[in-house]
Scaffold this motif. Structure first.
Motif, mmCIF file in Angstrom:
data_model
loop_
_atom_site.group_PDB
_atom_site.id
_atom_site.type_symbol
_atom_site.label_atom_id
_atom_site.label_comp_id
_atom_site.label_asym_id
_atom_site.label_seq_id
_atom_site.Cartn_x
_atom_site.Cartn_y
_atom_site.Cartn_z
ATOM 1 N N LEU A 330 2.108 -4.786 0.395
ATOM 2 C CA LEU A 330 1.787 -3.380 0.605
ATOM 3 C C LEU A 330 1.357 -3.113 2.042
ATOM 4 C CD1 LEU A 330 -0.118 -2.788 -2.743
ATOM 5 C CD2 LEU A 330 2.004 -1.656 -2.068
ATOM 6 N N LEU A 331 0.697 -4.085 2.669
ATOM 7 C CA LEU A 331 0.321 -3.928 4.071
ATOM 8 C C LEU A 331 1.550 -3.854 4.969
ATOM 9 C CD1 LEU A 331 -2.815 -6.177 4.735
ATOM 10 C CD2 LEU A 331 -2.564 -3.736 5.194
ATOM 11 N N GLN A 332 2.552 -4.664 4.668
ATOM 12 C CA GLN A 332 3.783 -4.611 5.458
ATOM 13 C C GLN A 332 4.448 -3.248 5.327
ATOM 14 O OE1 GLN A 332 6.263 -7.915 4.326
ATOM 15 N NE2 GLN A 332 4.787 -9.461 4.975
ATOM 16 N N HIS A 333 4.447 -2.707 4.119
ATOM 17 C CA HIS A 333 5.027 -1.377 3.919
ATOM 18 C C HIS A 333 4.184 -0.317 4.607
ATOM 19 C CE1 HIS A 333 7.241 1.849 2.025
ATOM 20 N NE2 HIS A 333 6.137 2.301 1.434
ATOM 21 N N ALA A 334 2.851 -0.413 4.483
ATOM 22 C CA ALA A 334 1.979 0.574 5.122
ATOM 23 C C ALA A 334 2.070 0.497 6.639
ATOM 24 C CB ALA A 334 0.533 0.357 4.671
ATOM 25 N N GLY A 335 2.364 -0.698 7.190
ATOM 26 C CA GLY A 335 2.452 -0.851 8.630
ATOM 27 C C GLY A 335 3.568 -0.042 9.262
ATOM 28 N N ASN A 348 3.801 5.367 -1.162
ATOM 29 C CA ASN A 348 3.102 4.233 -0.567
ATOM 30 C C ASN A 348 3.403 2.913 -1.266
ATOM 31 O OD1 ASN A 348 1.615 5.383 -2.834
ATOM 32 N ND2 ASN A 348 0.054 3.849 -2.400
ATOM 33 N N ARG A 349 4.125 2.953 -2.368
ATOM 34 C CA ARG A 349 4.401 1.749 -3.142
ATOM 35 C C ARG A 349 5.749 1.141 -2.744
ATOM 36 N NH1 ARG A 349 0.847 1.897 -7.500
ATOM 37 N NH2 ARG A 349 2.084 0.411 -8.681
ATOM 38 N N ILE A 350 5.970 -0.080 -3.199
ATOM 39 C CA ILE A 350 7.211 -0.790 -2.883
ATOM 40 C C ILE A 350 8.184 -0.610 -4.042
ATOM 41 C CG2 ILE A 350 8.226 -3.039 -2.395
ATOM 42 C CD1 ILE A 350 5.525 -3.863 -1.241
ATOM 43 N N GLU A 353 15.577 -2.014 -5.881
ATOM 44 C CA GLU A 353 16.697 -1.570 -6.704
ATOM 45 C C GLU A 353 16.868 -2.506 -7.903
ATOM 46 O OE1 GLU A 353 21.477 -0.546 -6.282
ATOM 47 O OE2 GLU A 353 20.293 -1.218 -4.546
ATOM 48 N N THR A 354 16.955 -1.938 -9.089
ATOM 49 C CA THR A 354 17.140 -2.720 -10.301
ATOM 50 C C THR A 354 18.630 -2.980 -10.529
ATOM 51 O OG1 THR A 354 17.272 -0.764 -11.720
ATOM 52 C CG2 THR A 354 15.073 -1.652 -11.248
ATOM 53 N N TRP A 355 18.940 -3.730 -11.586
ATOM 54 C CA TRP A 355 20.342 -4.026 -11.889
ATOM 55 C C TRP A 355 21.115 -2.776 -12.284
ATOM 56 C CZ3 TRP A 355 22.329 -3.008 -16.759
ATOM 57 C CH2 TRP A 355 21.394 -2.738 -17.766
ATOM 58 N N GLU A 356 20.376 -1.707 -12.664
ATOM 59 C CA GLU A 356 21.021 -0.440 -12.999
ATOM 60 C C GLU A 356 21.263 0.425 -11.767
ATOM 61 O OE1 GLU A 356 18.042 0.929 -15.711
ATOM 62 O OE2 GLU A 356 19.257 0.359 -17.461
ATOM 63 N N GLY A 357 20.832 -0.034 -10.622
ATOM 64 C CA GLY A 357 20.989 0.752 -9.407
ATOM 65 C C GLY A 357 19.927 1.796 -9.207
ATOM 66 N N LEU A 358 18.804 1.689 -9.953
ATOM 67 C CA LEU A 358 17.718 2.655 -9.851
ATOM 68 C C LEU A 358 16.519 2.016 -9.158
ATOM 69 C CD1 LEU A 358 17.922 4.158 -13.458
ATOM 70 C CD2 LEU A 358 18.999 5.023 -11.360
ATOM 71 N N ALA A 359 15.571 2.850 -8.771
ATOM 72 C CA ALA A 359 14.368 2.368 -8.092
ATOM 73 C C ALA A 359 13.394 1.803 -9.120
ATOM 74 C CB ALA A 359 13.710 3.503 -7.314
ATOM 75 N N GLY A 360 12.954 0.581 -8.889
ATOM 76 C CA GLY A 360 11.949 -0.033 -9.741
ATOM 77 C C GLY A 360 10.689 -0.312 -8.950
ATOM 78 N N ASP A 361 9.535 0.068 -9.501
ATOM 79 C CA ASP A 361 8.248 -0.123 -8.828
ATOM 80 C C ASP A 361 7.886 -1.601 -8.879
ATOM 81 O OD1 ASP A 361 5.756 -0.009 -7.744
ATOM 82 O OD2 ASP A 361 5.027 1.623 -8.997
ATOM 83 N N ALA A 362 7.791 -2.236 -7.709
ATOM 84 C CA ALA A 362 7.524 -3.677 -7.641
ATOM 85 C C ALA A 362 6.152 -3.982 -7.074
ATOM 86 C CB ALA A 362 8.590 -4.352 -6.785
ATOM 87 N N SER A 363 5.229 -3.037 -7.109
ATOM 88 C CA SER A 363 3.917 -3.251 -6.500
ATOM 89 C C SER A 363 2.802 -2.992 -7.507
ATOM 90 C CB SER A 363 3.729 -2.341 -5.282
ATOM 91 O OG SER A 363 3.916 -0.982 -5.658
ATOM 92 N N ILE A 370 -6.344 -0.327 -0.225
ATOM 93 C CA ILE A 370 -4.918 -0.401 0.042
ATOM 94 C C ILE A 370 -4.213 0.863 -0.433
ATOM 95 C CG2 ILE A 370 -4.310 -1.564 -2.115
ATOM 96 C CD1 ILE A 370 -2.832 -2.176 1.395
ATOM 97 N N ILE A 371 -4.741 1.504 -1.475
ATOM 98 C CA ILE A 371 -4.179 2.781 -1.928
ATOM 99 C C ILE A 371 -4.373 3.850 -0.855
ATOM 100 C CG2 ILE A 371 -4.371 4.618 -3.648
ATOM 101 C CD1 ILE A 371 -5.217 2.502 -5.677
#
Length: 502
Positions: A330-335, A348-350, A353-363, A370-371
């Motif tokens: 998350l720090l790398q993304h916030a940077g 602010n979250r990471i 892409e999932t196997w369906e081609g959609l955005a999946g929240d990985a954070s 950090i929030i």
């Protein structure tokens, strides 16, 4: 989904506040309006009206307390008396989300998903939400300024802890079920409340076992403060017995961090000097303020902490490592937008892409720091954590001129409790209106105490007034002169400066 009683509880809380302000003194009504809501209202249930923030467990008691204080005193809550550090931090806290939103109008594309940008409307909505969050801070600073008010805070904590301990003990034995029984749903994963050996960690109506454990720690420390200050809460029970009982409940809550806080703070407030406690509080908030910089620079000893935790408990150690790994990502993304952040609504979250081609929240965002850093950048972090930390520094300055040992104990105890609240925002997001009220009370009491000390100091006569004494008629005495000289001068008339002679 919440049941009907959950919505009834939220709608009924303004009525509870009206009864409290009609029957109890202002300070007690304010404390129980805020603290009672945190202990009893449902977590996650809310009413949403377009264009304004939602009404929930956090906003409803704050608005009720604001209306109650204004009606009871017939005056509005002032944002500031004179412009200073705290006022500057408040302005940044309130209006930096608007700048953040204006700088984040671009959408984020992840596969076939689009995370929309934010704009002026979202910035104004965020600023309004920040103001509602700040209301308890303003109330504490304006209306809880006396040392008697600080004592009332600790008394309310201990009384609430004694009553709430019965519910905590029930869930320790029977499992965390009260929120489900009363409001129809679990506010967090039930599996998170099961500890080693199949034992249960209580949460009652506070949303999570970590929050309940932190509350148990707070009331134990409050009992130790009153014990040191010789304030009697329960006449039939010694203060030491009350502290010991609440400490046992804290141990049974099975929250490791809260137990460590309690094991350190209770002996400190009971047997060390108040000034030492206030200095330790300053060190704790300084650590919290510099924590993001240490993580960005890579100098914080994460590996050492993991090794220490591994020697105690492997499961806890890997849980700690998971938090550190998530913070690193998350720090790398916030940077990428470090100054003002990415804005709200999950930007602010990471997202991967999932196997369906959609955005999946990985954070996983556990820590409040950090929030805030991800949403509103370094500017937002400095404003929020600065507001929490500045009163601790002011309390140390006021404590140097404490008029009584009781005042010093109360002020130092509240300073320590506030500092631990700030430190707890690093691993967890336990920020609540009650936390803001504690910070505002510490600030108001420190400012009022420093002002009282200044008023007690004798004021020397200004040099500009000394020549005017020559215009007085009558004898003049100079005690430092010899007796004969003093006698000669005593009988010499003093001529007025602006009158003719003779």
């Amino acid at each position: 989904m919440p049941n009907s009683f959950a919505y009834v509880a939220l709608l009924a809380w303004p009525v509870v506040a009206i009864v409290l302000y009609a029957t109890r003194p202002l300070v007690q009504a304010t404390l129980w309006t805020m603290l009672g809501a945190q202990l009893l209202l449902p977590v996650g249930t809310f009413f949403k009206i377009p264009m304004i923030p939602q009404f929930d467990k956090f906003s409803i008691p704050s608005l009720c307390a604001l209306a109650g204080c204004m009606l009871a005193t017939n005056r509005a809550v002032r944002l500031w008396r004179s412009f200073g550090l705290v006022e500057g931090l408040m302005l940044v806290f309130l209006f930096s989300p608007v700048v953040t939103s204006l700088l984040n109008s671009d959408p984020i594309y992840v596969g076939r998903s689009v995370i929309p940008g934010v704009g002026l409307y979202d910035g104004l909505s965020a600023a309004l939400a920040q103001f509602i969050a700040l209301i308890p801070f303003l109330i504490g600073r304006e209306f809880l300024r006396r040392m008697e008010d600080v004592q009332a805070v600790f008394v309310a904590l201990v009384v609430a802890g004694l009553g709430y301990s019965l519910l905590l003990l029930f869930e320790i034995r029977m499992s965390p079920q009260l929120h489900f029984w009363f409001y129809g749903y679990y506010p967090s994963d039930f599996i998170q409340q099961i500890r080693e050996g199949g034992r249960f960690r209580p949460m009652v109506f506070m949303g999570h076992g970590l929050i309940a454990g932190f509350f148990a720690m707070s009331v134990t420390v409050a009992a130790a403060v009153l014990w040191r200050a010789k304030v009697v809460v329960v006449r039939s029970a010694p203060a030491g017995a009350v502290t010991f009982y609440l400490g046992v409940v804290l141990v049974l809550c099975k929250s490791g961090a809260a137990l460590v806080y309690g094991a350190v703070l209770v002996p400190l407030v009971r047997w060390t000097q108040p000034r030492l406690q206030a200095k330790l509080a300053v060190i704790l908030v300084a650590l919290a303020l510099t924590y993001p910089a240490m993580r960005i620079a890579g100098v914080f000893p994460t590996n050492m902490l993991f090794d220490v935790a591994s020697s105690i408990n492997q499961d806890r150690a890997y849980s700690l490592k998971f938090r550190f790994d998530q913070e690193e990502q998350l720090l790398q993304h916030a940077g990428e937008r470090l100054v003002f952040g990415w804005g709200r609504f999950g930007r602010n979250r990471i997202h991967l892409e999932t196997w369906e081609g959609l955005a999946g929240d990985a954070s996983v965002t556990d820590g409040r720091w950090i929030i805030t850093l991800g949403q509103f950048g370094l500017i937002g972090f400095i404003a929020e954590f600065g507001l929490f930390s500045a009163p601790v520094f002011f309390a140390l300055r006021a404590l140097r001129k404490a008029a009584s040992f009781r005042d010093a104990v109360l002020l130092a105890g509240l300073s320590l409790l506030t500092a631990v609240n700030v430190v707890e925002l690093l691993p967890n997001s336990t920020l609540s209106p009650w936390s803001w009220l504690l910070v505002g009370t510490l600030l108001g009491a420190s400012e009022a105490y420093a002002a009282k000390v200044r008023q007690r100091q004798p004021q020397a006569a200004p040099a500009a007034e000394l020549p005017a004494m020559a215009e007085l008629t009558g004898p003049v005495a100079f005690p430092d002169m010899p007796d004969r000289s003093r006698d000669r001068v005593r009988h010499m008339p003093v001529r007025p400066r602006n009158r003719p002679v003779g």
